[in-house]
Each structure stands twice: as C-alpha cells, then as structure tokens.
Design a protein around this motif. Structure first.
Motif, short mmCIF file in Angstrom:
data_model
loop_
_atom_site.label_atom_id
_atom_site.label_comp_id
_atom_site.label_asym_id
_atom_site.label_seq_id
_atom_site.Cartn_x
_atom_site.Cartn_y
_atom_site.Cartn_z
N THR A 154 -5.86 7.92 3.87
CA THR A 154 -4.45 8.20 3.58
C THR A 154 -4.29 9.05 2.32
O THR A 154 -3.24 9.05 1.69
CB THR A 154 -3.64 6.89 3.46
OG1 THR A 154 -4.40 5.90 2.74
CG2 THR A 154 -3.27 6.33 4.83
N ILE A 170 0.83 -1.21 0.00
CA ILE A 170 0.00 0.00 0.00
C ILE A 170 0.86 1.27 0.00
O ILE A 170 0.59 2.20 -0.74
CB ILE A 170 -1.01 -0.03 1.18
CG1 ILE A 170 -2.07 -1.10 0.90
CG2 ILE A 170 -1.66 1.33 1.38
CD1 ILE A 170 -3.03 -1.39 2.04
N ILE A 180 -5.44 1.90 2.76
CA ILE A 180 -5.90 2.69 1.62
C ILE A 180 -7.38 2.41 1.42
O ILE A 180 -7.84 1.29 1.63
CB ILE A 180 -5.09 2.39 0.34
CG1 ILE A 180 -5.40 3.42 -0.75
CG2 ILE A 180 -5.32 0.96 -0.16
CD1 ILE A 180 -4.44 3.37 -1.95
N LEU A 210 0.83 5.19 -2.51
CA LEU A 210 0.46 6.52 -2.03
C LEU A 210 1.38 7.56 -2.66
O LEU A 210 2.18 8.21 -1.98
CB LEU A 210 0.51 6.57 -0.49
CG LEU A 210 -0.31 5.48 0.22
CD1 LEU A 210 -0.13 5.54 1.73
CD2 LEU A 210 -1.80 5.56 -0.13
N TYR A 234 -5.46 8.94 -0.70
CA TYR A 234 -5.66 8.34 -2.02
C TYR A 234 -6.75 7.30 -1.93
O TYR A 234 -7.08 6.82 -0.85
CB TYR A 234 -4.35 7.66 -2.50
CG TYR A 234 -3.21 8.61 -2.70
CD1 TYR A 234 -2.92 9.13 -3.97
CD2 TYR A 234 -2.41 8.99 -1.63
CE1 TYR A 234 -1.86 10.01 -4.15
CE2 TYR A 234 -1.35 9.87 -1.79
CZ TYR A 234 -1.08 10.38 -3.06
OH TYR A 234 -0.03 11.25 -3.24
N GLU A 235 -7.26 6.95 -3.11
CA GLU A 235 -8.39 6.01 -3.13
C GLU A 235 -8.29 5.18 -4.41
O GLU A 235 -7.84 5.68 -5.44
CB GLU A 235 -9.65 6.87 -3.15
CG GLU A 235 -10.95 6.14 -3.17
CD GLU A 235 -12.11 7.14 -3.11
OE1 GLU A 235 -12.53 7.48 -1.98
OE2 GLU A 235 -12.54 7.61 -4.17
#
Ligand code: 4AD
Ligand code: MG
Length: 442
Positions: A87, A7, A47, A11, A89-90
């Motif tokens: 965090t 993850i 995330i 990011l 972002y997606e």
C-alpha cells in the motif's frame, strides 16, 4: 488499550518519518535473510512492517519469527514511503506487542466449499468477503437514508407470526407454547396496518423461507427491506423504486470504489444503471420475448431463475415486469378486470433476475374477501383466549375502516448485493448463510 489508529490513518505523507503504532493481524509473513516482512491487516487496509535484525533488540526479532498468519499484535516503528510495499508505505519496526502468536491458520486459500463451510467463522476474515460486507453496509445505509429523507417511517414488525404472507408451502413452523406459529416470510401485512397512521413506512427484518429449491439465489433466511405507502398506485411505486435504488447504487459506487474494484466489478457498467432509464414491460411481453428466443414457456407459467436469466442477460439496466396473471401471484394484489394484477417483479440485469417483488394492494373489501376464500385462506384460524378467529380477519378489517389505495414492495438485500457486487452465489453475501448444507454451523 482501545484502538484509535487504523491502518488507513497511517497511509499519509505527513506521517512519514514519524513514529507510529498500529494494532492488527498478520496477513502475510516472509523471511528474507536478516529481514522479516509482516503485512499487517486491520478492518481498514493492509500495511507492510519490516523487522531488521540489526535494528531491533533480539527479543523483538524472536517475537517476529514466532508469529503465525492471523496472529495478533501491535507494531511500533517509523513510517516510511516505499513504492514496493503493497500500500505504498512501510513501518520500520522498533517494537512489537504480542496479543496472540496464533497457530498455523487452517485456511490456505485453495479449500473446497465443504471445508470452507466448516471453517466459515475464520474464512470470513478474508479481504474479498470483508469488501463485500462493506458494500452491503453502504447499499443499506443509502437506501435507508433515501427513505428517511423522503419522510418515510422505519417500523419494527414481528418475526413470530400467526399467518402466512406468501405461499404457505414455504413457512417455517415454530412451537409457540404448544401452539403453531411461523417465522415471518414478509412484514408486508403489518406494514399495511401501519400506513393508516404513518402513511409511508419501511422496515428491515429477517425473512424466512423453507424453499424447496436450492439455487444460487435462495437462502432460508435473508434480510428483507420492505416499503409500504398510502395513496400510492403501481406507477408511483415504480417511480420510487427506480429513484431510491439509483440513489443507493450511486452513493455506494462513490463510497466503495476500492471494494468494488477488489471484487473485480466494472464500475462503468454500474454507472449506466444510474444514468439510463430502466425498462418496463408487461408479463405478456416478457413471455413473447422468451418464446421468440426459443424458450419453452407458455402464458401463465411463472418465470424461474432460468427464464429470468435469459430475459435479463442482454440488458444493462433493471427491468420491471408488470401485470402478471392473478393466479400466479399472492392473494393481496390489486386485480384489474382482465385477469392480471397491478404488480411488478424487478429483475436485475446481467442474468441476475428478481431482486424486488411489489404490487398495488387489493383495498376493496369484497374483492379481497372473495380472494381469501378462493385461496383457501379463510380456513386458517388462530386462537385468542378461548375464541377462534380467522387468521386473516385482522387483515380484512383494514379494508373496513377507511380503506385507501396503497402499494409496497420487498427487496432481498442479499439479492441486490449479489448483483451490484457481481457475485456468483448468494451464500457469499452473508457471514453465516442459512443453506441446507451445514445449516447451523457455524
Ligand atoms: O417476491 P417476494 O416473495 O415478495 C414478498 O414477500 C412481498 N410480501 C414483499 C412486499 O411486497 N412487501 O419476496 C420479495 C423479495 C424477492 O424479490 C427477493 O429479492 C427476496 O425477497 N427473496 C429472497 N431472497 C433470498 N432468498 C430467498 N429464498 C428469497 N425469497 C425472496
Ligand atoms: Mg417474488
């Protein structure tokens, strides 16, 4: 297929708009009309992934619906930036690979300590505990590196032993093919045997203590980082202690900012520990201070957890307490004429207390022999073949063939971590702590 993307690798702004995929577990899940929000976690971070009913085939939507907390999956989709996501972002999900939908996770977060003990093998997945493990990893890595870079040799002493290194009352006995053996309390005596060839040595081993006391800082099994150096006197040992620990803490702060913050540890506080000189005082002075604070303690009594807390709670740096009365400490410490020994206990500030015990060793044959007798240890025997030998004969031998001054210490890794991470109980420094309660489960 092996996992190659984590993850934290996702990011990043340069991946925005690109198709990404990542494997992990469901950390949170929430349905909102025609959207399902899945927060995914892996070893590195979390995330948010969003499944939109109108954007995915029906079977992907149905898979997403079925997941339980801690279910395992791979999500594939387009990375977006979204300041509302936890965090930043997606992932706009296009597809999901199911490993295991999971079953309703038995831990909700408000369980009592007995329930957690029963579910500890699952509980250890939580993010605070994971952060704690990472801080421990860093502390040990940098401590070890400091010694390796300084020319110290890592050695591997035994765990099954024939004699006590510390008090005989805290030994765990083992049936060794019909004979009595013990689990090691400390590798010290073996480290001492190795300084004659390697001069500066250290080891990391489990140590075992059948302590009667149940406190927030006692384990029956802990990780013991021990050093021993030829030619070192107490002053040299103290210097090495302060330098190596300052280094390990400084590097850990640099490397584990996120984790320390997650645990609510004030990093600026720890910085003082690195920047300021540590305090040193004799046992006698410590007793005077305690008495002046109204603590009921006499010269000659040991400092327990309460006394150590009282002594350290107002200090911001660790304290070396030196020169304890000989009777209070182990037989192997170097005596000076006034009834005290050349030793120190290092007490962590903020009430944490002892994290290291160390000393200059008694290297004069005659004095050591007398002390072994005085402590009654000469009565302990071991059998080799059909010969009976004194359990400490080998240790005394070290003082017969080229004896030299030397010093060393042992640090409880969990004690160090407990203080650095500001934890309330030592059980949370280990995934599977050996306590009296629920002692072998899991
Ligand atoms: O003070 P201790 O008993 O000293 C020794 O074992 C020496 N032989 C070490 C040496 O000089 N090589 O233990 C050393 C450290 C303590 O300061 C403490 O940090 C930790 O080991 N320790 C424990 N940690 C957790 N649970 C326990 N029951 C512990 N007992 C000692
Ligand atoms: Mg001690």
């Amino acid at each position: 297929m092996m996992k190659t993307i984590f993850i934290n690798d996702l990011l990043k702004d340069e991946l925005v708009g690109k198709e990404v995929s990542v494997k992990g577990w469901v950390y949170r899940k929430r349905e909102f009309k025609d959207k399902i929000f899945i927060v995914l976690r892996d070893s590195t971070n979390i995330i948010q992934a969003i499944v939109r009913k109108e954007d995915v085939p029906r079977e992907v939507w149905e898979k997403a619906l079925e997941f339980q907390i801690e279910g395992s999956l791979e999500v594939k989709g387009i990375l977006k930036k979204d300041p509302r996501a936890p965090t930043g972002y997606e992932i706009a999900v296009k597809d999901i690979v199911v490993y295991d939908y999971g079953q309703p996770f038995p831990i909700k977060g408000d369980e009592d300590i007995d329930t957690i003990q029963k579910l500890r093998h699952l509980w250890i997945r939580n993010r605070r505990f994971t952060a704690t493990m990472k801080i421990k990893h860093s502390l040990l890595k940098h401590l070890r590196n400091w010694f390796i870079d300084g020319g110290w040799w890592e050695i591997h002493p035994p765990i099954l032993v024939g004699n006590a290194a510390e008090e005989t009352t805290t030994l765990f006995e083992v049936n060794y093919f019909g004979k009595k053996a013990y689990l090691s309390q400390s590798a010290q005596l073996y480290l001492e045997a190795l300084i004659y060839s390697l001069e500066k040595v250290f080891s990391l081993t489990p140590s075992f203590r059948a302590e009667k006391s149940r406190t927030r800082r006692h384990l029956h099994e802990y990780w013991h980082f021990e050093i021993e150096a030829a030619w070192y006197h107490l002053e040299d040992l103290i210097k090495v202690t302060e330098e190596s620990l300052k280094y390990a803490i400084e590097k850990t702060i640099e490397e584990r900012k996120i984790e320390l913050n997650m645990l609510g540890r004030d990093i600026s506080y720890l910085k003082k520990v690195i920047e300021e000189p540590w305090i040193s005082m004799k046992y006698k002075e410590a007793i005077d201070i305690l008495q002046s604070k109204g603590v009921n303690i006499e010269y000659g009594q040991d400092l327990g957890a309460d006394e150590e807390r009282e002594l350290t709670k107002d200090f911001e740096v660790p304290i070396f307490i030196t020169y304890y009365p000989r009777e209070m400490k182990a037989f192997y410490m170097y005596e000076i004429g006034d009834g005290t020994v050349k030793n120190f206990d290092l007490l962590a500030p903020e009430g944490y207390g002892e994290i290291i015990g160390g000393s200059e060793r008694e290297w004069r044959y005659n004095i050591l022999k007398k002390k072994i007798e005085e402590w009654g240890l000469n009565k302990l025997k071991v059998i080799i073949g059909d010969m009976e030998v004194g359990a400490y004969d080998w240790y005394l031998d070290l003082r017969k063939y080229g004896s030299i001054p030397h010093s060393g210490w042992g640090l409880g890794l969990e004690r160090l971590l407990m203080w650095v991470a500001k934890l309330g109980h030592i059980r949370d420094t280990l995934p599977f702590p050996r306590l009296r309660e629920g002692w072998l489960y899991p």
